[in-house]
Write a protein that holds these residues in place. Structure first.
Motif, PDB file in Angstrom:
ATOM      1  N   GLY A  23       1.678  -3.180 -11.815  1.00 17.15           N
ATOM      2  CA  GLY A  23       0.856  -1.943 -12.878  1.00 17.15           C
ATOM      3  C   GLY A  23       1.116  -0.491 -12.307  1.00 17.15           C
ATOM      4  O   GLY A  23       1.281   0.129 -13.393  1.00 17.15           O
ATOM      5  N   ALA A  24       1.129  -0.207 -11.205  1.00 16.41           N
ATOM      6  CA  ALA A  24       1.406   1.132 -10.967  1.00 16.41           C
ATOM      7  C   ALA A  24       3.062   1.737 -11.539  1.00 16.41           C
ATOM      8  O   ALA A  24       3.222   2.547 -11.937  1.00 16.41           O
ATOM      9  N   GLN A  50      -6.642 -10.156 -13.330  1.00 14.61           N
ATOM     10  CA  GLN A  50      -5.882  -9.054 -13.122  1.00 14.61           C
ATOM     11  C   GLN A  50      -4.483  -9.462 -13.864  1.00 14.61           C
ATOM     12  O   GLN A  50      -4.003  -8.395 -14.210  1.00 14.61           O
ATOM     13  N   GLN A 100       1.027  -1.169   0.057  1.00 12.39           N
ATOM     14  CA  GLN A 100      -0.040   0.006   0.090  1.00 12.39           C
ATOM     15  C   GLN A 100       0.818   1.148   0.003  1.00 12.39           C
ATOM     16  O   GLN A 100       0.468   2.458  -0.638  1.00 12.39           O
ATOM     17  N   ASP A 113      -1.182  -5.268  -8.660  1.00 15.88           N
ATOM     18  CA  ASP A 113      -1.486  -3.949  -8.523  1.00 15.88           C
ATOM     19  C   ASP A 113      -0.139  -2.883  -8.649  1.00 15.88           C
ATOM     20  O   ASP A 113      -0.203  -1.943  -9.110  1.00 15.88           O
ATOM     21  N   LEU A 149       2.263   1.690  -3.423  1.00 20.28           N
ATOM     22  CA  LEU A 149       1.288   2.310  -4.438  1.00 20.28           C
ATOM     23  C   LEU A 149       0.976   4.133  -4.216  1.00 20.28           C
ATOM     24  O   LEU A 149       0.834   4.591  -5.140  1.00 20.28           O
ATOM     25  N   LEU A 169      -2.297 -10.552  -5.567  1.00 21.20           N
ATOM     26  CA  LEU A 169      -3.098  -9.419  -6.389  1.00 21.20           C
ATOM     27  C   LEU A 169      -2.290  -8.010  -5.977  1.00 21.20           C
ATOM     28  O   LEU A 169      -2.313  -7.227  -6.992  1.00 21.20           O
ATOM     29  N   LEU A 170      -2.041  -7.785  -4.751  1.00 25.02           N
ATOM     30  CA  LEU A 170      -1.163  -6.491  -4.491  1.00 25.02           C
ATOM     31  C   LEU A 170       0.196  -6.413  -5.392  1.00 25.02           C
ATOM     32  O   LEU A 170       0.244  -5.424  -5.901  1.00 25.02           O
TER      33      LEU A 170
END
Length: 210
Positions: free
Chosen positions: A70-71, A105, A21, A67, A24, A63-64
């Protein structure tokens, strides 16, 4: 980035969730992350570790990881290209995941790579080995990813003559879901290029009735 380089190596799930987190937020704010590309080796290490997250047996970590990668693609765009080969291997595996959300994803990240990091055919030249993956869901996922690629980009950026032979092999797959996905993909190819594909299939010994 020094902090993240150290923290992404943590194996504790709770810690990974927290660091993910934080990463991100860091990547989402260019003003906070001017040192992102200052040290190439450090960046390489972070992306390698995140690729290992994607391979985690814990689906929340996987999943994280998807993510956060992707960032990174959003921030680096074409500069993410050197990492594509490594990341794609993990994504092909994840397209075989038991959870729908992880499979979706993984495919979304592959499509994002085509949009932002490298041309679609560059990705497909590395993605095509997924047609032979040992996991039937991964083989099915690669066929479905081709359908999605054609829907988004059309046939123009792809060299379909390199991909159709893989679909022909998949017609005879031991798993019915893979066979169905291959047929779906060839229908999509036909929708874009027409009769040429029917002639090509006949040449490859696919029976006319089929």
């Amino acid at each position: 980035m020094d902090y993240f380089c150290e923290q992404v190596q943590q194996k504790d799930v709770g810690r990974r969730m927290q660091v993910g987190q934080e990463l991100l937020e860091y990547l989402g704010d260019p003003a906070r992350s001017p040192d992102l590309e200052q040290d190439q080796q450090r960046l390489d290490k972070v992306i390698d570790e995140l690729t290992a997250w994607v391979n985690s047996s814990n689906f929340k970590v996987a999943l994280l990881g998807l993510d956060v990668l992707g960032a990174f693609v959003d921030r680096l765009s074409g500069r993410f290209k050197p990492y594509i080969g490594t990341v794609l291997l993990a994504l092909i595996d994840r397209m075989g995941d038991a959870k729908d959300q992880v499979r979706e994803q993984a495919q979304n990240l592959i499509l994002k790579l085509m949009c932002e990091a490298a041309p679609p055919m560059y990705i497909w030249e590395r993605l095509a080995l997924g047609f032979k993956h040992k996991n039937y869901r991964s083989r099915e996922g690669v066929c479905l990813c081709l359908v999605a690629t054609l829907n988004i980009f059309g046939a123009q950026p792809l060299i379909l003559s390199k991909l159709v032979p893989h679909l022909c092999i998949a017609f005879g797959d031991s798993n019915s879901q893979v066979r169905d996905a291959a047929i779906l993909a060839i229908v999509e190819v036909y929708r874009h290029v027409g009769e040429k594909v029917r002639i090509d299939l006949t040449k490859r010994g696919i029976p006319p009735g089929r």
